[in-house]
Enzyme design. Structure first.
Site, PDB file in Angstrom:
ATOM      1  CD  GLU A 113      -2.746  -0.902   2.524  1.00  0.00           C
ATOM      2  OE1 GLU A 113      -2.774  -0.096   3.332  1.00  0.00           O
ATOM      3  OE2 GLU A 113      -3.757  -1.957   2.332  1.00  0.00           O
TER       4      GLU A 113
ATOM      5  CD  GLU B 250      -9.831  -0.332  -0.508  1.00  0.00           C
ATOM      6  OE1 GLU B 250      -8.519  -1.290  -0.311  1.00  0.00           O
ATOM      7  OE2 GLU B 250     -10.591  -0.904   0.557  1.00  0.00           O
TER       8      GLU B 250
END
Ligand code: KIV
Length: 274
Positions: A115, A182
């Protein structure tokens, strides 16, 4: 023969949508693989949907590797991506490379995901330079859930949208082979997808991404704590499973199960001296 990074990237160029699903164990991975899904993510959501943690933060490398090994054993065609857990890549580049390598060497994954954007670009480059394919993940990054103050759509102001575009470009520049978007507004996801040569894989990011990813427990209706707004439930398996278990209880109590077909016979004469 498994899907390869170049096949996935060809799919973007050909305008062919890419599907990705999570899987965390042998049996489910086998089903997903046989269904023809090109990308399987052993996501750190396993901490929540398999292990019952409240967030993905407590998950460890050992837990991830245990599940990643099972997923690899269950698959033949899908490309398996190991999700690097919180603090397995942030402390130092050496840590990041060592842990990425564990997903490849110990679990047999073909790629890893981590991430972050600009702040992890150097780390991504170091891992890619070692020969390990990396998928990026920007927008809502669940490992930073406390800093982001919850599951909120990201990139809704001009500044934050620009930051997300820069994150995506930095990941591409660093050698990432694809990037998850996302909880990003549909329009921004469309712009990022058009600006990148590598595929974008959306979750809660609208239809214009090059591919989509869903958490398998969400899309099958197996995880019942909450249903994320972006999820489409293609089945409601928790209900199916509960009613099957109910039937088993009833039949066992009433003596319907097991019937003769579930047992085995033998010559009565062999037991006459018992
Ligand atoms: O861990 C996970 O399942 C993920 C997906 C939601 C992309 O990161």
């Amino acid at each position: 023969m498994r899907f390869t990074i170049s096949k996935i990237q060809d799919m973007k160029r050909a305008g062919e949508k890419i599907t990705m699903l999570t899987a965390y164990d042998y049996s489910m991975a086998k089903i997903v693989d046989e269904a023809g899904v090109p990308l399987i993510l052993v996501g750190d959501t396993l901490g929540m949907v398999m292990l019952g943690y409240e967030t993905t933060v407590p998950l460890t490398m050992e837990e991830m590797l245990h599940h990643a090994k099972a997923v690899v054993r269950g698959t033949k065609q899908s490309l398996i991506i190991g999700d690097m857990p919180f603090m397995s890549y942030q402390v130092s580049a050496a840590d990041a490379m060592r842990n990425a390598a564990r997903f490849m060497q110990e679990a047999g994954c073909q790629a890893v995901k981590l991430e972050g954007g600009v702040t992890v670009a150097d780390t991504v480059k170091r891992i890619v330079d070692c020969g390990i394919p990396v998928m990026g993940h920007i927008g809502l990054t669940p490992q930073s859930i406390h800093q982001l103050s919850g599951h909120r759509v990201q990139g809704k102001t001009t500044d934050s949208a620009r930051r997300l575009l820069n994150d995506a470009l930095a990941l591409e520049q660093a050698g990432a082979f694809a990037v998850v978007l996302e909880l990003v507004p549909t329009l921004l996801a469309r712009i990022i997808t058009a600006r990148l040569k590598i595929p974008t894989i959306g979750i809660g990011a609208g239809p214009y991404c090059d591919g989509q990813v869903l958490v398998i427990h969400d899309m099958l209706g197996l995880f019942t704590d909450f249903v994320p707004k972006h999820t489409k439930q293609y089945a409601k398996l928790a209900g199916v499973i509960k009613s099957a278990i109910g039937e088993y209880i009833t039949e066992t109590k009433s003596g319907v199960f097991p019937s003769s077909e579930h047992g085995s016979t033998m010559d009565e004469g062999l037991l006459k001296d018992l």
